[in-house]
Write a protein that holds these residues in place. Structure first.
Motif, PDB file in Angstrom:
ATOM      1  N   ARG A 240       0.828  -1.327   0.062  1.00 43.27           N
ATOM      2  CA  ARG A 240       0.005   0.017  -0.097  1.00 43.27           C
ATOM      3  C   ARG A 240       0.997   1.191  -0.014  1.00 43.27           C
ATOM      4  N   ARG A 241       0.264   2.163  -0.474  1.00 46.17           N
ATOM      5  CA  ARG A 241       1.022   3.793  -0.393  1.00 46.17           C
ATOM      6  C   ARG A 241       0.240   4.603   0.607  1.00 46.17           C
ATOM      7  N   ILE A 242       1.113   5.344   1.209  1.00 46.88           N
ATOM      8  CA  ILE A 242       0.472   5.970   2.423  1.00 46.88           C
ATOM      9  C   ILE A 242       0.348   7.479   2.082  1.00 46.88           C
ATOM     10  N   GLY A 243      -0.795   8.018   1.726  1.00 46.71           N
ATOM     11  CA  GLY A 243      -1.135   9.625   1.597  1.00 46.71           C
ATOM     12  C   GLY A 243      -0.502   9.617   0.051  1.00 46.71           C
ATOM     13  N   SER A 244       0.282  10.708  -0.116  1.00 50.31           N
ATOM     14  CA  SER A 244       0.386  11.033  -1.709  1.00 50.31           C
ATOM     15  C   SER A 244       1.967  10.492  -2.053  1.00 50.31           C
ATOM     16  N   ARG A 245       2.429   9.642  -1.045  1.00 48.77           N
ATOM     17  CA  ARG A 245       3.842   8.780  -1.370  1.00 48.77           C
ATOM     18  C   ARG A 245       3.799   8.389  -2.961  1.00 48.77           C
ATOM     19  N   ALA A 246       4.897   8.601  -3.528  1.00 47.77           N
ATOM     20  CA  ALA A 246       5.125   7.936  -4.949  1.00 47.77           C
ATOM     21  C   ALA A 246       5.129   6.483  -4.817  1.00 47.77           C
ATOM     22  N   ARG A 247       6.006   6.017  -3.714  1.00 45.70           N
ATOM     23  CA  ARG A 247       6.159   4.474  -3.586  1.00 45.70           C
ATOM     24  C   ARG A 247       5.737   3.836  -2.697  1.00 45.70           C
ATOM     25  N   ALA A 248       5.380   2.503  -2.618  1.00 52.92           N
ATOM     26  CA  ALA A 248       4.580   1.801  -1.500  1.00 52.92           C
ATOM     27  C   ALA A 248       5.679   1.504  -0.358  1.00 52.92           C
ATOM     28  N   VAL A 249       5.115   1.114   0.781  1.00 48.25           N
ATOM     29  CA  VAL A 249       5.572   0.911   2.041  1.00 48.25           C
ATOM     30  C   VAL A 249       6.912  -0.144   2.004  1.00 48.25           C
TER      31      VAL A 249
END
Length: 398
Positions: A240-249
């Motif tokens: 999953r991606r957190i908020g507007s981050r471009a990369r996944a956790v």
């Protein structure tokens, strides 16, 4: 801003709120008092409502305090977290159906601040054993320990007392031992809502995890079964991606993981040892709860290891019993197998035996148990029939 019409009333209310700045705390205007004065002194009837006044005062009072410098503006400063350095820890309550019964458990969460990678663990309570076990499990999953600060609130499992209004704490002895073993640098947040803002990452993570994985309420037969599901959910959440981050956790964690400090070579025992004496009911008492052991242990001393979610009983170094930890004080958990040798000698005690009742309720009453009980009852009936009770009585079981 909430509307209070006409505008002249807003000016009046602001003047009253400014006058409150120097008034004693218990003699300041409430929204009700302001509304009453508007009606009595400014002909506000039919023009303003109490609800309009209350909404306006709730917003404007704080704004006036900020304007005159009595209170800082409620703003947050963006933070930058370096990989491998920081983490946050907290507990949250979760409801589950355990063998059909709705119970409340504790959800431990350790979240890395840079990647957002989080590890969770469900336990019977939020006590010290669960707190320590959660750390050990998380560090093993992550493959290392953050090299900088780990943020905590003032959990009783870690903090014995808070010193004044500072960040200094008197730590619990066992927690100091855990910190030393893993090289943890603890940062204790302020009490109350301010402290929640200081570790908002893990606060939000617990809420997200609860909404996305524990709705609807999971139904399980044991906490071990639930924790296996939790481990699978944690692994899946790497995508999953957190908020507007471009990369996944998981992608961020791949960068962070090599920068964590290595794990110690020796494991840390998170459970707590007790040495209770077995009572005449073949039970040991630990933390105000009773657990059964084999009947041959009556009168002897046992060694008990209390973990976050289970309890293990030893005779010397030999494990003789293992129970899921009870969640309610004053409860009893017994195993039918621990009483079989006694029940075979005293079959009359069987119908009302707590061990039999719990075995049936949990589904652990097997055909083997049924056969043993039938055999014991048959022998008891034969014994009664074979005893002479006057003339003409014969032994019908030979």
């Amino acid at each position: 801003m909430p509307k209070v019409e006409p505008t002249a009333y807003r000016v009046v209310i602001d003047d009253w709120l400014r006058s409150d700045l120097d008034a004693p705390r218990k003699q300041r205007h409430t929204a009700k008092r302001i509304f009453d004065r508007l009606l009595d002194e400014h002909d506000g009837a039919g023009v303003v409502s109490y609800w309009m006044v209350r909404e306006y005062v709730a917003t404007r009072r704080r704004e006036i305090c900020v304007e005159v410098g009595r209170e800082p503006a409620n703003a947050f400063i963006p933070q930058e977290h370096l990989p491998g350095r920081e983490a946050e820890v907290d507990f949250g309550d979760v409801a589950i159906r355990l063998r059909g019964e709705l119970v409340t458990c504790a959800l431990f969460s350790l979240r890395l601040s840079y990647s957002g990678k989080a590890v969770h663990r469900v336990s019977a309570s939020a006590g010290q054993e669960a707190f320590f076990e959660g750390h050990v499990h998380a560090f093993n999953v992550l493959g290392g320990v953050p090299t900088g600060k780990i943020r905590y609130d003032n959990l009783k499992a870690a903090v014995a007392s808070v010193i004044g209004f500072s960040r200094q704490r008197v730590e619990a002895d066992r927690w100091t031992a855990v910190r030393s073993h893993y090289g943890i640098e603890a940062f204790y947040c302020q009490p109350g809502i301010q402290g929640a803002h200081e570790k908002s990452g893990v606060e939000g993570q617990i809420g997200w995890f609860r909404r996305n994985h524990l709705v609807p309420i999971p139904e399980v037969d044991s906490l071990a079964e639930l924790n296996a599901m939790v481990d699978a959910w944690d692994e899946a959440d790497d995508a999953r991606r957190i908020g507007s981050r471009a990369r996944a956790v998981g992608e961020h964690f791949a960068t962070e993981q090599p920068l964590l400090a290595p794990l110690p070579t020796e494991p840390f025992e998170t459970g707590r040892w007790f040495t209770p004496r077995v009572d005449r009911y073949a039970q040991v008492t630990v933390r105000m709860n009773k657990y059964s052991v084999p009947a041959r242990m009556v009168g002897r001393q046992a060694r008990v290891l209390l973990n976050a979610s289970d309890l293990v009983v030893f005779d010397g170094r030999t494990e003789i019993a293992r129970h899921e930890r009870l969640m309610t004080k004053g409860s009893t958990r017994v195993e039918l197998d621990h009483y079989l040798e006694v029940l075979l000698r005293k079959p009359g005690a069987l119908p009302g035996a707590k061990a039999l009742e719990q075995a049936r309720a949990s589904g652990r009453f097997t055909p083997v148990h049924d056969a043993l009980i039938l055999s014991a009852r048959t022998r008891a009936v034969c014994k009664r029939v074979s005893e002479p009770v006057g003339a003409g009585r014969h032994d019908q079981c030979r």
